[in-house]
Design an enzyme around this catalytic site. Sequence first.
Site, PDB file in Angstrom:
ATOM      1  N   SER A  20      11.241 -24.322   0.464  1.00 29.50           N
ATOM      2  CA  SER A  20      12.219 -24.039  -0.465  1.00 29.50           C
ATOM      3  C   SER A  20      13.303 -25.169  -0.783  1.00 29.50           C
ATOM      4  O   SER A  20      14.107 -24.813  -1.805  1.00 29.50           O
ATOM      5  CB  SER A  20      13.143 -22.899   0.047  1.00 29.50           C
ATOM      6  OG  SER A  20      12.213 -21.575   0.052  1.00 29.50           O
ATOM      7  N   TYR A  34      20.252 -18.392   2.150  1.00 27.75           N
ATOM      8  CA  TYR A  34      20.159 -17.153   2.046  1.00 27.75           C
ATOM      9  C   TYR A  34      21.050 -16.259   2.876  1.00 27.75           C
ATOM     10  O   TYR A  34      22.414 -16.520   2.629  1.00 27.75           O
ATOM     11  CB  TYR A  34      18.522 -16.842   2.845  1.00 27.75           C
ATOM     12  CG  TYR A  34      17.424 -17.846   2.347  1.00 27.75           C
ATOM     13  CD1 TYR A  34      17.392 -17.978   1.058  1.00 27.75           C
ATOM     14  CD2 TYR A  34      17.166 -18.777   3.218  1.00 27.75           C
ATOM     15  CE1 TYR A  34      16.416 -18.689   0.693  1.00 27.75           C
ATOM     16  CE2 TYR A  34      16.314 -19.591   2.920  1.00 27.75           C
ATOM     17  CZ  TYR A  34      15.757 -19.773   1.592  1.00 27.75           C
ATOM     18  OH  TYR A  34      14.966 -20.652   1.306  1.00 27.75           O
ATOM     19  N   LYS A  83      13.376 -25.562  -4.658  1.00 26.97           N
ATOM     20  CA  LYS A  83      13.965 -24.907  -5.504  1.00 26.97           C
ATOM     21  C   LYS A  83      15.412 -25.427  -6.379  1.00 26.97           C
ATOM     22  O   LYS A  83      15.644 -25.020  -7.352  1.00 26.97           O
ATOM     23  CB  LYS A  83      14.404 -23.378  -4.709  1.00 26.97           C
ATOM     24  CG  LYS A  83      13.111 -22.645  -4.342  1.00 26.97           C
ATOM     25  CD  LYS A  83      13.681 -21.420  -3.430  1.00 26.97           C
ATOM     26  CE  LYS A  83      12.644 -20.713  -2.570  1.00 26.97           C
ATOM     27  NZ  LYS A  83      13.029 -19.768  -1.633  1.00 26.97           N
ATOM     28  N   VAL A 105      11.454 -23.474   4.953  1.00 21.21           N
ATOM     29  CA  VAL A 105      10.895 -23.118   5.924  1.00 21.21           C
ATOM     30  C   VAL A 105       9.951 -24.160   6.829  1.00 21.21           C
ATOM     31  O   VAL A 105       9.561 -23.991   7.699  1.00 21.21           O
ATOM     32  CB  VAL A 105       9.784 -21.834   6.012  1.00 21.21           C
ATOM     33  CG1 VAL A 105      11.002 -20.485   5.705  1.00 21.21           C
ATOM     34  CG2 VAL A 105       8.928 -21.975   4.877  1.00 21.21           C
ATOM     35  N   TYR A 155       4.426 -22.327  -8.044  1.00 21.72           N
ATOM     36  CA  TYR A 155       5.415 -22.303  -6.887  1.00 21.72           C
ATOM     37  C   TYR A 155       4.915 -22.972  -5.550  1.00 21.72           C
ATOM     38  O   TYR A 155       5.704 -23.494  -5.038  1.00 21.72           O
ATOM     39  CB  TYR A 155       5.796 -20.815  -7.096  1.00 21.72           C
ATOM     40  CG  TYR A 155       6.845 -20.480  -6.019  1.00 21.72           C
ATOM     41  CD1 TYR A 155       8.154 -20.824  -5.935  1.00 21.72           C
ATOM     42  CD2 TYR A 155       6.162 -19.762  -4.728  1.00 21.72           C
ATOM     43  CE1 TYR A 155       8.687 -20.422  -4.873  1.00 21.72           C
ATOM     44  CE2 TYR A 155       6.959 -19.643  -3.699  1.00 21.72           C
ATOM     45  CZ  TYR A 155       8.364 -20.035  -3.650  1.00 21.72           C
ATOM     46  OH  TYR A 155       9.241 -19.472  -2.409  1.00 21.72           O
TER      47      TYR A 155
HETATM   48  N1  GLN Z   1       7.106 -21.319   0.190  1.00 22.96           N
HETATM   49  C1  GLN Z   1       7.883 -20.390   1.062  1.00 22.96           C
HETATM   50  C2  GLN Z   1       7.718 -19.119   0.653  1.00 22.96           C
HETATM   51  O1  GLN Z   1       7.630 -18.667  -0.345  1.00 22.96           O
HETATM   52  C3  GLN Z   1       9.283 -20.812   0.801  1.00 22.96           C
HETATM   53  C4  GLN Z   1      10.345 -20.127   1.543  1.00 22.96           C
HETATM   54  C5  GLN Z   1      11.338 -20.861   2.354  1.00 22.96           C
HETATM   55  O2  GLN Z   1      11.301 -22.211   2.340  1.00 22.96           O
HETATM   56  N2  GLN Z   1      12.551 -20.406   2.680  1.00 22.96           N
HETATM   57  O3  GLN Z   1       7.775 -18.110   1.391  1.00 22.96           O
END
Ligand code: GLN
Length: 308
Positions: free
Chosen positions: A63, A242, A66, A260, A190
């Site tokens: 993430s 988050y 992003k 993650v 993505y």
């Molecule tokens: N690729 C992961 C997902 O979409 C990214 C989520 C994350 O890093 N929080 O679940």
Amino acid sequence: MDLQLIADEIVSALEPRLGEGKVADYIPELARVDPKQFGIAITTVDGQTYKAGHADTAFSIQSISKVFMLTLALGKAGESIWKRVGREPSGSSFNSIVQLEHEHGIPRNPFINAGAIVVTDMVLAGHAPREAIGEYLRFMRYLADDETLSIDEKVAQSEQRTGYRNFALANFMRGFGNLQHPVEHTLGVYFHQCALALSCVQLSHAGLFLANRGTNPLSGFSVVSPKRARRINALMLMCGHYDGSGDFAYHVGLPGKSGVGGGILAVAPGKASIAVWSPGLNKVGNSALGSVALEMLATRTGWSVFGT
Ligand code: GLN
């Protein structure tokens, strides 16, 4: 201030705690990573990099991508992107679907999965998925000033096979008319953006423009205006972790974005870009030891944006 000493002290302090947290296992390829690893890299706006631990080991940025895709989307579509995604903290988990129905398919912010999927859909406009992935990779190599960066295809495929929740989010938003491409195309991009593999050193270089008014002092490349860098930092502070964003602001006090894969990019405006990595995650999906490390760093440097 001796940043090398601080980095070394953080690594020694965390040594006995290596393996804390839980590795993300909903993406099978990430479940295979050895949890007993920790790395830190601090790159200052005057171009020095200080590193310790597993700072040269590549990990899946997930993430954290992003932030970079948001930067690309703002470059393409400017402030018009805010018609399709909000700027408020969600207070929900990264892959939550609950707010989307109430809010008619407009995600709360660009850092929860739903919002990031919309941002990816914007970057995809006018391109085939493969071209958009290529554009992202070129952008990341430019940001980090490093041609060796690459996407881990195995991780991308692993998530492509098992990303049921992301397919649900994307289909739901397509139903509301907030996704302009076929779900498989947008998610194909993505999953690839998330699967970019970077070391802490490379990530700290890629994020340095955010600490230096939009320009990377290592390469001299001007990425965004000072105003845009400031605004991206604001979003990272409010939404980058988050439902753990308040806690991260309370303990660390820096704009940050987690993934993650266990990485966190933190920005000390006017001072440095910091990347930490440790695969074990806390309950809200942020690196457990990475968060502890950044709290130690913020305490010792006095870099919190809220005061020393
Ligand atoms: N690729 C992961 C997902 O979409 C990214 C989520 C994350 O890093 N929080 O679940």
